[in-house]
Design a protein around this motif. Structure first.
Motif, PDB file in Angstrom:
ATOM      1  N   ASN A 264      45.445  21.450  54.820  1.00 27.49           N
ATOM      2  CA  ASN A 264      45.407  22.040  56.161  1.00 27.49           C
ATOM      3  C   ASN A 264      44.290  23.074  56.287  1.00 27.49           C
ATOM      4  O   ASN A 264      43.603  23.144  57.309  1.00 27.49           O
ATOM      5  CB  ASN A 264      46.759  22.676  56.491  1.00 27.49           C
ATOM      6  CG  ASN A 264      47.835  21.633  56.745  1.00 27.49           C
ATOM      7  OD1 ASN A 264      47.531  20.493  57.074  1.00 27.49           O
ATOM      8  ND2 ASN A 264      49.081  22.018  56.566  1.00 27.49           N
ATOM      9  N   ARG A 265      44.097  23.866  55.234  1.00 27.82           N
ATOM     10  CA  ARG A 265      43.033  24.884  55.283  1.00 27.82           C
ATOM     11  C   ARG A 265      41.658  24.236  55.301  1.00 27.82           C
ATOM     12  O   ARG A 265      40.741  24.713  55.984  1.00 27.82           O
ATOM     13  CB  ARG A 265      43.181  25.832  54.089  1.00 27.82           C
ATOM     14  CG  ARG A 265      44.409  26.723  54.198  1.00 27.82           C
ATOM     15  CD  ARG A 265      44.646  27.546  52.956  1.00 27.82           C
ATOM     16  NE  ARG A 265      45.885  28.315  53.085  1.00 27.82           N
ATOM     17  CZ  ARG A 265      46.428  29.019  52.099  1.00 27.82           C
ATOM     18  NH1 ARG A 265      45.831  29.059  50.922  1.00 27.82           N
ATOM     19  NH2 ARG A 265      47.555  29.687  52.289  1.00 27.82           N
ATOM     20  N   LEU A 266      41.504  23.152  54.559  1.00 25.78           N
ATOM     21  CA  LEU A 266      40.225  22.429  54.573  1.00 25.78           C
ATOM     22  C   LEU A 266      39.982  21.795  55.936  1.00 25.78           C
ATOM     23  O   LEU A 266      38.859  21.827  56.466  1.00 25.78           O
ATOM     24  CB  LEU A 266      40.215  21.361  53.474  1.00 25.78           C
ATOM     25  CG  LEU A 266      40.197  21.886  52.027  1.00 25.78           C
ATOM     26  CD1 LEU A 266      40.444  20.739  51.043  1.00 25.78           C
ATOM     27  CD2 LEU A 266      38.862  22.561  51.723  1.00 25.78           C
ATOM     28  N   ILE A 267      41.029  21.205  56.507  1.00 28.75           N
ATOM     29  CA  ILE A 267      40.914  20.572  57.826  1.00 28.75           C
ATOM     30  C   ILE A 267      40.517  21.604  58.878  1.00 28.75           C
ATOM     31  O   ILE A 267      39.611  21.389  59.693  1.00 28.75           O
ATOM     32  CB  ILE A 267      42.245  19.891  58.208  1.00 28.75           C
ATOM     33  CG1 ILE A 267      42.503  18.666  57.320  1.00 28.75           C
ATOM     34  CG2 ILE A 267      42.223  19.467  59.682  1.00 28.75           C
ATOM     35  CD1 ILE A 267      43.922  18.131  57.431  1.00 28.75           C
ATOM     36  N   GLU A 268      41.192  22.744  58.855  1.00 30.53           N
ATOM     37  CA  GLU A 268      40.901  23.799  59.836  1.00 30.53           C
ATOM     38  C   GLU A 268      39.476  24.305  59.689  1.00 30.53           C
ATOM     39  O   GLU A 268      38.761  24.479  60.692  1.00 30.53           O
ATOM     40  CB  GLU A 268      41.884  24.955  59.658  1.00 30.53           C
ATOM     41  CG  GLU A 268      43.307  24.638  60.058  1.00 30.53           C
ATOM     42  CD  GLU A 268      44.273  25.731  59.637  1.00 30.53           C
ATOM     43  OE1 GLU A 268      43.800  26.859  59.368  1.00 30.53           O
ATOM     44  OE2 GLU A 268      45.481  25.472  59.568  1.00 30.53           O
ATOM     45  N   TYR A 269      39.050  24.536  58.453  1.00 27.45           N
ATOM     46  CA  TYR A 269      37.709  25.071  58.232  1.00 27.45           C
ATOM     47  C   TYR A 269      36.647  24.075  58.698  1.00 27.45           C
ATOM     48  O   TYR A 269      35.661  24.459  59.347  1.00 27.45           O
ATOM     49  CB  TYR A 269      37.500  25.407  56.753  1.00 27.45           C
ATOM     50  CG  TYR A 269      36.189  26.126  56.495  1.00 27.45           C
ATOM     51  CD1 TYR A 269      36.097  27.511  56.599  1.00 27.45           C
ATOM     52  CD2 TYR A 269      35.032  25.414  56.170  1.00 27.45           C
ATOM     53  CE1 TYR A 269      34.902  28.174  56.397  1.00 27.45           C
ATOM     54  CE2 TYR A 269      33.827  26.064  55.963  1.00 27.45           C
ATOM     55  CZ  TYR A 269      33.764  27.440  56.072  1.00 27.45           C
ATOM     56  OH  TYR A 269      32.572  28.087  55.866  1.00 27.45           O
ATOM     57  N   ALA A 270      36.857  22.804  58.370  1.00 27.27           N
ATOM     58  CA  ALA A 270      35.884  21.780  58.766  1.00 27.27           C
ATOM     59  C   ALA A 270      35.786  21.684  60.279  1.00 27.27           C
ATOM     60  O   ALA A 270      34.685  21.548  60.838  1.00 27.27           O
ATOM     61  CB  ALA A 270      36.281  20.433  58.168  1.00 27.27           C
ATOM     62  N   ALA A 271      36.925  21.782  60.957  1.00 24.46           N
ATOM     63  CA  ALA A 271      36.927  21.667  62.418  1.00 24.46           C
ATOM     64  C   ALA A 271      36.273  22.871  63.076  1.00 24.46           C
ATOM     65  O   ALA A 271      35.560  22.745  64.081  1.00 24.46           O
ATOM     66  CB  ALA A 271      38.359  21.503  62.914  1.00 24.46           C
ATOM     67  N   GLU A 272      36.488  24.057  62.514  1.00 27.06           N
ATOM     68  CA  GLU A 272      35.982  25.284  63.128  1.00 27.06           C
ATOM     69  C   GLU A 272      34.525  25.560  62.794  1.00 27.06           C
ATOM     70  O   GLU A 272      33.853  26.297  63.518  1.00 27.06           O
ATOM     71  CB  GLU A 272      36.849  26.467  62.679  1.00 27.06           C
ATOM     72  CG  GLU A 272      38.272  26.407  63.201  1.00 27.06           C
ATOM     73  CD  GLU A 272      39.168  27.458  62.562  1.00 27.06           C
ATOM     74  OE1 GLU A 272      38.639  28.255  61.735  1.00 27.06           O
ATOM     75  OE2 GLU A 272      40.369  27.493  62.873  1.00 27.06           O
ATOM     76  N   ASN A 273      34.013  24.985  61.689  1.00 29.19           N
ATOM     77  CA  ASN A 273      32.670  25.340  61.243  1.00 29.19           C
ATOM     78  C   ASN A 273      31.683  24.174  61.243  1.00 29.19           C
ATOM     79  O   ASN A 273      30.527  24.336  60.884  1.00 29.19           O
ATOM     80  CB  ASN A 273      32.739  25.940  59.834  1.00 29.19           C
ATOM     81  CG  ASN A 273      33.477  27.250  59.813  1.00 29.19           C
ATOM     82  OD1 ASN A 273      32.920  28.298  60.070  1.00 29.19           O
ATOM     83  ND2 ASN A 273      34.777  27.191  59.496  1.00 29.19           N
TER      84      ASN A 273
END
Length: 526
Positions: A264-273
């Motif tokens: 989830n943290r990887l998914i969020e970071y990829a989407a936001e950055n």
């Protein structure tokens, strides 16, 4: 003919066949070929011998994901000594108990965590204390690199090691009592590594990124597996989504592991950055703990372009005993159905789901029972705990390890965990799977993390409480989520109370699993 299955076989093969290949990339970027890595291992083995370490002695290691950790594992193993890997998130009192319980002879600790041992050192019976970068540690610690310096790189004379000799002791979390030392033999370590190589599709072209803690039970298989096939270890001291993507691109990482919360943290970071999610190599990621919800599977595979492999197991089982990596099952049942469950038995594993009388439950994907297993990678015993060992292998079915996980099994033999025995919520006589409720909550796009626990209730005995972490810009309310769940769950399964909490209010293990025992204790008191 019979040849002993030893944990030393993996580095022996790497230095013989892949000596010129990059074997390990340290956290600071320093590269070691397998020949250079093997030389350092031999130097450390000689240093340990000079410290008095003999076959069967215990060498404890407290370290994040470093090349030092890998070196210590192999240096200890080839002496016939036993490596005790310590969870670096524990408290000083935990280390005091564990190190006394295992009868530690040498403690080797990283500068970042040594203070936790130093504070209880007077109560530990170790003969020697060695530090990675000891000049950064308060107290008298011998420096690791100083021990290696100037020593011969020629291989040490190994003792006669039997495949049934202990190779490692890995302590459980101890959330329901004192931590238990899981004894793993050379044979169980060897077979588990072969199982990992097969089911995770590992070969000599792989570059593996250490996002999973090396002390963790799943770490064991990869420490041996990546080495044995001649792949490359990329060390990363601790997890951060930013550093993970940087290293994937810098080193063309092809494989890594991560619990669902890490995904989830990887998914969020990829989407936001808007980062590049791969380097030159295709990426696959193995995940354990709870089965990933459909939204996670689609995000990882469809948006990030990675292949997701789901596995299941425990510290006592090394841990891989099931996998969802089954193309034929995916073709038959569909990707989401297959990857949203723990999967089928791994190679060499016998697996059953049994009722309270030890009888197999129907393969209807509905009737729940406890998972019991037999296999070459299952632990030998609990260290110094014969009664708990006896119970673990014979509670419902004699001679089978009892996992404590409640699951269903379908006609193809694929299991789907519904809960831990202690996490099943019994409300008004109805069994509620906390995992089922969590999966439904995760379907809401504003939810990033959740934990569902049973809390005491005067009328119903206990009822579900949902603790929910939302995205920073979300205005989701408990009432909104309750309304959403009305279309997802039967009425008695909907949490009677929902709290939106901060991320740090959900305590996690080192691998990102939420510690429900702590939550239950906290809310029971309240």
């Amino acid at each position: 003919m019979k040849k002993e299955l030893l944990a030393t076989d993996f580095l022996d093969r790497a230095t013989d066949l892949y000596g010129d290949s990059t074997g390990v990339i340290a956290d600071d970027g320093t590269r070691y070929t397998y020949a250079e890595f093997g030389d350092r291992v031999n130097q450390l083995s000689r240093a340990l011998v000079d410290l008095g370490v003999e076959q069967g002695d215990r060498v404890a290691v407290l370290s994040p994901n470093t090349h030092w950790f890998l070196e210590t594992l192999y240096a200890t193993t080839q002496l016939g000594a036993i490596q005790v890997a310590l969870n670096y998130r524990l408290m000083p009192g935990d280390y005091e108990y564990i190190l006394e319980d295992c009868g530690v002879d040498v403690v080797i600790a990283d500068y970042e965590y040594a203070e936790k041992v130093q504070s209880v050192r007077s109560d530990i019976g170790a003969d020697h204390y060695v530090g990675y970068e000891a000049d950064r540690i308060d107290g008298e610690w011998r420096d690791y690199e100083d021990l290696l310096a100037g020593r011969s790189t020629v291989a040490v004379d190994r003792p006669d090691i039997d495949e049934n000799d202990p190779a490692t002791i890995n302590y459980t979390s101890g959330t329901t009592g004192d931590p238990k030392g899981v004894v793993r033999t050379h044979r169980t370590e060897h077979y588990h590594a072969l199982c990992v190589i097969h089911h995770m599709e590992i070969d000599d072209a792989d570059t593996y990124l250490w996002t999973l803690p090396m002390f963790h039970c799943n770490g064991w298989g990869h420490e041996y597996a990546i080495t044995g096939v001649g792949g490359t270890h990329v060390c990363q001291r601790d997890f951060s989504a930013e550093r993970t993507f940087e290293r994937i691109q810098a080193y063309d990482v092809s494989y890594l592991c991560g619990a669902p919360v890490v995904l989830n943290r990887l998914i969020e970071y990829a989407a936001e950055n808007d980062v590049e999610t791969t380097g030159a190599a295709d990426v696959r990621i193995a995940t354990g703990a709870n089965a990933p919800p459909e939204s996670t599977i689609r995000s990882v595979e469809d948006e990030m372009g990675w292949k997701l492999i789901h596995l299941y197991g425990l510290t006592e089982t090394a841990p891989v005993i099931t996998t969802s990596n089954a193309p034929a099952k995916i073709e038959k049942n569909g990707r989401i159905y297959t990857k949203n469950r723990q999967g089928f038995a791994a190679l060499g594993v016998e697996l059953r789901v049994v009722d309270e009388n030890g009888e197999d439950v129907p393969r209807d994907d509905e009737t729940m029972g406890e998972i019991v297993v037999r296999g070459n990678q299952v632990m030998d015993r609990y260290w110094n705990k014969p009664e708990q060992t006896e119970r673990a292998f014979n509670e419902r079915v004699e001679g089978w390890f009892h996992t404590g996980d409640i699951a269903t099994i379908d006609e193809d033999g694929m299991v789907s965990i519904k809960d831990r025995k202690k996490d099943v919520i019994v409300s008004g006589g109805e069994n509620i799977s906390s995992i089922e409720v969590e999966d439904a909550i995760y379907d809401h796009p504003d939810v990033t993390k959740t934990a569902v626990i049973g809390v005491p209730h005067e009328e119903w005995q206990e009822t579900p409480l949902a603790l929910v972490v939302t995205k920073p810009d979300s205005d989701l309310t408990p009432a909104d989520l309750e309304s959403f769940l009305a279309d997802e769950l039967a009425g008695y399964k909907i949490p009677t109370e929902i709290e939106v909490v901060d991320d740090d209010e959900l305590p996690e293990t080192a691998t990102g699993k939420i510690q429900k025992t702590q939550l239950r204790d906290r809310y029971a008191e309240e």
